[in-house]
Design an enzyme around this catalytic site. Structure first.
Site, PDB file in Angstrom:
ATOM      1  CE  LYS A  54      53.569 -10.689  63.024  1.00 20.57           C
ATOM      2  NZ  LYS A  54      53.610 -11.331  64.334  1.00 20.57           N
ATOM      3  CE  LYS A  72      50.297  -8.524  63.469  1.00 19.55           C
ATOM      4  NZ  LYS A  72      50.640  -9.313  64.592  1.00 19.55           N
TER       5      LYS A  72
HETATM    6  C1  PBG Z   1      53.719 -11.409  67.712  1.00 17.65           C
HETATM    7  C2  PBG Z   1      52.758 -10.335  67.361  1.00 17.65           C
HETATM    8  C3  PBG Z   1      53.037  -9.014  67.009  1.00 17.65           C
HETATM    9  C4  PBG Z   1      51.802  -8.396  66.801  1.00 17.65           C
HETATM   10  C5  PBG Z   1      50.815  -9.344  67.024  1.00 17.65           C
HETATM   11  N1  PBG Z   1      51.423 -10.544  67.339  1.00 17.65           N
HETATM   12  C6  PBG Z   1      54.324  -8.282  66.948  1.00 17.65           C
HETATM   13  C7  PBG Z   1      55.392  -8.637  66.013  1.00 17.65           C
HETATM   14  O1  PBG Z   1      55.313  -9.577  65.223  1.00 17.65           O
HETATM   15  O2  PBG Z   1      56.412  -7.945  66.044  1.00 17.65           O
HETATM   16  C8  PBG Z   1      51.619  -6.962  66.420  1.00 17.65           C
HETATM   17  C9  PBG Z   1      50.253  -6.397  66.638  1.00 17.65           C
HETATM   18  C10 PBG Z   1      50.196  -4.913  66.524  1.00 17.65           C
HETATM   19  O3  PBG Z   1      51.182  -4.230  66.150  1.00 17.65           O
HETATM   20  O4  PBG Z   1      49.122  -4.361  66.833  1.00 17.65           O
HETATM   21  N2  PBG Z   1      53.395 -11.987  68.956  1.00 17.65           N
END
Ligand code: PBG
Length: 314
Positions: free
Chosen positions: A183, A235
């Site tokens: 991530k 992601k």
């Molecule tokens: C954290 C989480 C995020 C997203 C999914 N789970 C945000 C982050 O890490 O800042 C982002 C998903 C998206 O942008 O569509 N709970």
């Protein structure tokens, strides 16, 4: 001929719908930076889940948005059995049973008043190990509420192992972990912050990955697999297809990719201006993610795209 020889095929079963449910509203609230996406009421969430099933989508990933005033430093609403995410999990399971794989985002950022994915130390840094204890509790309450799969997304070191232990010790051996393994700290999460009413002011660079680095992703992968991840996720998707391909080559567990809010917003915005063909751009973006190696794609277009695919497009 093109259809016959295509190397990559998209199928509705490849798609997972991320969905937001907000506490204390009686009509869905549009997310302005994500045209077509709403914060659901429990009722409209149930409907969205049924529509996803009918379109052939295989899963739904739920995000809870607590009522104003219910956020605190520890993200208590995230472990309250009557917190919005748990209520939503029960509602969706009641509605669709096992017809849809029901997943829950396992992270504190929607529930903390500072907006970070974990609890903080006295000097304001995210406290990795104290956060793990909160994640263990979250795993249990989400599984109790009916999650088939939990998706830890906070990027704390050791989160998968702690969650696996917590699930096993509370009789939830069958609940799977879809780890947000890779991530990146990305500017493309912007619209999501509106979707979950995030209170974050800084950034997540101390716990999310640097876009400049690739090899780190394989280290994250090795750790999550050793800790018991059943499925792994990369992601964002679009800007990280090279990473996705590497991860897919390096593991034999199912691989997912999350086409995130900013990726969605860019295509919707360009289409709104008449600058690109919306439907073609959507299918092309999904095909690219699939071609790079994702078996599952989390996308806000899941239900719509699944309907098209069901009619033979794609
Ligand atoms: C954290 C989480 C995020 C997203 C999914 N789970 C945000 C982050 O890490 O800042 C982002 C998903 C998206 O942008 O569509 N709970």
């Amino acid at each position: 001929m093109r259809r016959m020889v295509a190397e990559t095929r998209l199928h509705p079963a490849n798609l997972i719908l991320p969905a937001f449910v907000r506490e204390g509203i009686d009509a869905p609230v549009a997310v302005s930076a994500m045209p077509g996406v709403h914060q659901h009421t429990l009722d409209t969430l149930r409907k969205a889940a049924v529509e996803a099933v009918e379109a052939g989508v295989s899963g739904i990933m739920l995000f809870g948005v607590p009522e104003d005033g219910k956020k605190d430093a520890r993200g208590t609403a995230g472990t309250d059995p009557d917190g919005i995410l748990q209520v939503a999990l029960r509602a969706v399971r009641e509605e669709v049973g096992d017809d849809l794989i029901v997943m829950s985002d396992l992270c504190l950022d929607e529930f903390t008043d500072h907006g970070h994915c974990g609890v903080l130390t006295a000097d304001g840094r995210v406290d990795n190990d104290a956060t793990l204890e909160r994640y263990a509790e979250m795993a249990q309450v989400q599984a109790d509420a009916g999650a088939h799969v939990v998706g830890p997304s906070g990027m704390m070191d050791g989160q998968v192992g702690v969650i696996r232990d917590a699930l096993d010790q509370t009789g939830h051996e069958d609940v799977s972990i879809l780890a947000y393994t890779v991530k990146y700290s990305s500017a493309f999460y912007g619209p999501f912050r509106e979707a979950v009413g995030s209170s974050l002011t800084g950034d997540r660079k101390t716990y999310q990955q640097d876009p400049a680095n690739a090899r780190e992703s394989l280290r994250e992968l090795a750790l999550d697999l050793a800790e018991g991840a059943d499925m792994v996720m990369v992601k964002p998707a679009g800007p990280y297809l090279d990473i996705l391909a590497k991860v897919a080559e390096s593991t034999d567990v199912p691989v997912a990719a999350y086409q995130i809010s900013g990726e969605y917003a860019m295509i919707e915005a360009a289409a709104e201006k008449g600058w690109i063909d919306r439907d073609k751009a959507i299918l092309e973006s999904l095909t690219g993610i699939r071609r790079a190696g994702a078996q599952m794609i989390l996308t806000y277009w899941a239900t719509e795209a699944a309907r098209w695919l069901g009619r033979g497009r794609g």
